[in-house]
Design a protein around this motif. Structure first.
Motif: not given
Lengths: 318, 347
Positions: A238-239, A242, A246, A249, A298, A301, A305, A308-309, A312-313
């Motif tokens: 998980f780390a 993450f 990040t 990005i 933009f 990015v 993101t 990523q969501f 992660r879900r």
């Protein structure tokens, strides 16, 4: 226990008016709240949300320095800026450079910061806290200072790096004077500076792994290498995710390092997307054109993101 | 047991910031925010592996024969030697990582001819302070330093606004609170590099270009800071605030007399981070300070690159002036800084 129960009961007994915030009491609450939250919200809206709208609007215009002085000179150009961007070789090369930076930088950051975290986490004495400080220091060092220091380290004739290489019989390398080398040099500096934060994240994650896992493995006779592969790495999944996200990005927006270290050169080989925007906006005063590039950045990015969501879900569903 | 004592809890656990209990209040927003608070890692799902009892009962330590204890003693000694060697190696790696700073210091004390000698000298042979003196005598570093001080001081005012907003989101119930907070969190996604041009245009429209206020405005309130304040202030017991309300205290009075004094730990961390961010800030002063009289240290330093690009001694001295205050703050507050950054992740 009883206090908590009373508290909850008391809340349920209250008239619904105060709960929903309607009516006079609700208005008073809103007034009080706006005193606390209002100034912040205004500033956030003006300096975070409004700029996105402004970027979108100006990206459809030919706004430049003249237009800034006299708004009547601004003309609406539709999607022209975007069309020109996509066929602009400089923009394409900036986008390509950014891709190279991200593809090289992100894995390097993950590996280096994990290595640093493992080293720092090896002991817990004051000595190791000092080690952690040394690894972290670049992260809170001003970028201009960093660029100057590395510019000097990289110096072909009187730099430390070439001096050390010469001890090993390796000839002087043109660290900042040759396109491919310059890219590598920028990446090295940005990795050196970026590892600190991510090391802290990995250290926090390492300390969250239950010690029982290692004790059990040791009883089973697993050696250190095996314990690392079978316990540490999976537990850090998980780390790692993450840090990778990040870092991607932030590297998509890589800006200050090439700006101060190489000024985008040689031959524009280190111009990133953000540096391209800065140059068009503030060196050539092409605000409309630069805004179009800003808006594209933009979108990139936001897309990353969103991905990523989604990932992660999915990850948490498994 | 000769094993070193490793804390069972993460070293960051005794943090005053309540996000170390991610399961409770933050979960709703860590889902909505772009980054989860790193403190939630311990709750990450354990890796799929062979199901096995976690803690096995240790084999009973019965009195062993003499030769066996001797072997154990030898093994223990060998393990200690290995530890020592690894510790030294890690120290070397950490020192190597910091070599650029040593190179900076060494270069800053070299005179102009020595700094460009080939091959370079490792330590200054002809030690001099002249680079530092020139920064302040010939160049405007005194002005830059003062400007940086003003910028840092102004951005500290932002701290008050962030704390107030944090309190508002944590303790005041009003309509639209959730939605507003979601907006705050969403602004974390918007990168500076994207808003560079439009923010300049907005500040230009407001007539704030080349003013101190304009320089600090874009980073005056930051979403993550508000988030951390909110997290902390949620832990302040409600009865305390209710009692004050019944006694007739207004919300402002409650905030300044009760909440503010109770928020010492988070205020400390945030103030230090605010200092570092303000001191190091580069993009916004670069864009918004259009006259040299308003340049901050970082912009003034960057200016050296044009006129004095090969005067490395001068540049290293300038870099040292830039780095040293942060270094000093860091030495005294490492624990707080590390905690703050761990919570805030990359931002």
């Amino acid at each position: 226990m009883t206090v908590a129960a009373n508290d909850r009961g008391g809340r349920a007994d209250r008239p619904p008016r105060t709960q929903t915030g309607r009516g006079r009491a609700g208005l008073r609450r809103l007034g009080q709240a706006s005193l606390f939250v209002g100034p912040t919200m205004v500033i956030l809206l003006v300096f975070s949300v409004l700029p996105i709208v402004v970027a979108l609007v100006t990206s459809f215009t030919d706004l430049d320095l003249r237009g800034l002085r006299d708004w009547s000179l601004i003309e609406f150009v539709g999607l022209d800026n975007y069309g020109r961007l996509l066929s602009d070789p400089r923009f394409r090369s900036a986008a390509g450079n950014t891709v190279v930076f991200v593809l090289a930088g992100v894995p390097l950051i993950v590996v280096c910061s994990l290595a640093a975290a493992l080293m720092v986490n090896y002991g817990s004495s004051r000595l190791f806290r000092a080690y952690r400080a040394l690894f972290f220091l670049p992260a809170i060092t001003n970028i201009v200072a960093v660029a100057f220091i590395w510019g000097f380290l990289y110096n072909t004739d009187s730099g430390l790096i070439n001096l050390i290489l010469s001890w090993g019989g390796v000839g002087p390398l043109p660290w900042l004077d040759q396109p491919v080398m310059a890219k590598i040099s920028v990446i090295i500096v940005a990795v050196w500076q970026g590892c600190g934060y991510n090391m802290l994240i990995f250290v926090a994650a390492l300390q969250g792994i239950p010690r029982e896992f290692y004790e059990a493995a040791q009883v089973d006779g697993a050696n250190a290498w095996r314990r690392f592969w079978s316990i540490t790495l999976p537990q850090l999944r998980f780390a790692t995710f993450f840090v990778a996200v990040t870092t991607s990005i932030s590297w998509i927006q890589l800006f200050e390092t090439p700006l101060v270290l190489t000024h985008g050169g040689p031959l524009d080989s280190t111009v990133s997307m953000a540096l391209f925007i800065y140059r068009n906006g503030f060196e050539r005063n092409r605000f409309g054109y630069g805004s179009a590039a800003s808006f594209l950045l933009f979108l990139v990015v936001v897309t990353v993101t969103a991905i990523q969501f989604k990932l992660r879900r999915q990850d948490s569903n498994v | 047991m000769s094993e070193p004592v490793v804390p069972d809890q993460p070293a960051l656990a005794p943090s005053p910031v309540p996000s170390s209990t991610p399961g409770q209040s933050s979960s709703a927003y860590s889902e909505a925010g772009p980054y989860p608070p790193p403190a939630s890692y311990p709750s990450a799902p354990p890796a799929a592996g062979p199901a096995r009892p976690l803690a096995r009962p240790r084999p009973p330590t019965d009195p062993a024969p003499a030769d066996l204890t001797l072997a154990r003693l030898r093994r223990r000694r060998r393990r200690r030697t290995v530890r020592l060697i690894v510790t030294v190696l890690i120290g070397l790696a950490a020192l190597t990582y910091a070599v650029p700073f040593l190179w900076m210091l060494s270069g800053s004390f070299k005179p102009a001819n020595e700094v460009l000698s080939r091959p370079p000298t490792l330590l200054p042979v002809d030690f001099t302070w002249s680079n530092y003196v020139r920064l302040f005598r010939e160049l405007d570093f005194g002005t830059y330093l003062a400007n940086t001080g003003v910028v840092v001081a102004l951005s500290m005012i932002g701290l008050l606004l962030r704390a107030m907003a944090g309190y508002g989101f944590a303790k005041l119930r009003f309509r639209g609170r959730g939605a507003l907070f979601a907006v705050v969190m969403a602004t974390m996604m918007i990168p500076d590099q994207v808003t560079m041009i439009p923010t300049f245009l907005v500040l230009n429209g407001l007539g704030l270009v080349n003013t101190y206020i304009g320089i600090v405005m874009p980073t005056f309130v930051t979403a993550f800071s508000i988030f951390l304040f909110r997290q902390f202030m949620e832990t302040i017991p409600d009865p305390l605030l209710e009692a004050a309300r019944i006694d007739g205290a207004g919300e402002l009075r409650i905030f300044f007399n009760i909440v503010w004094p109770l928020s010492g730990p988070i205020l400390g961390v945030q103030a230090i981070l605010c200092f570092i961010a303000g001191w190091n800030s580069f993009i916004w002063p670069l864009i918004l300070a259009t006259q040299q009289s308003k340049y901050t240290l970082s912009v003034g330093l960057a200016l050296l690159d044009g006129q004095y690009s090969s005067e490395y001694g001068l540049k290293m001295a300038g870099a040292a002036v830039m780095v040293l205050p942060v270094l000093i703050v860091f030495v005294f507050a490492q624990r707080h800084i590390v905690r703050g950054f761990t919570l805030s992740g990359l931002k």
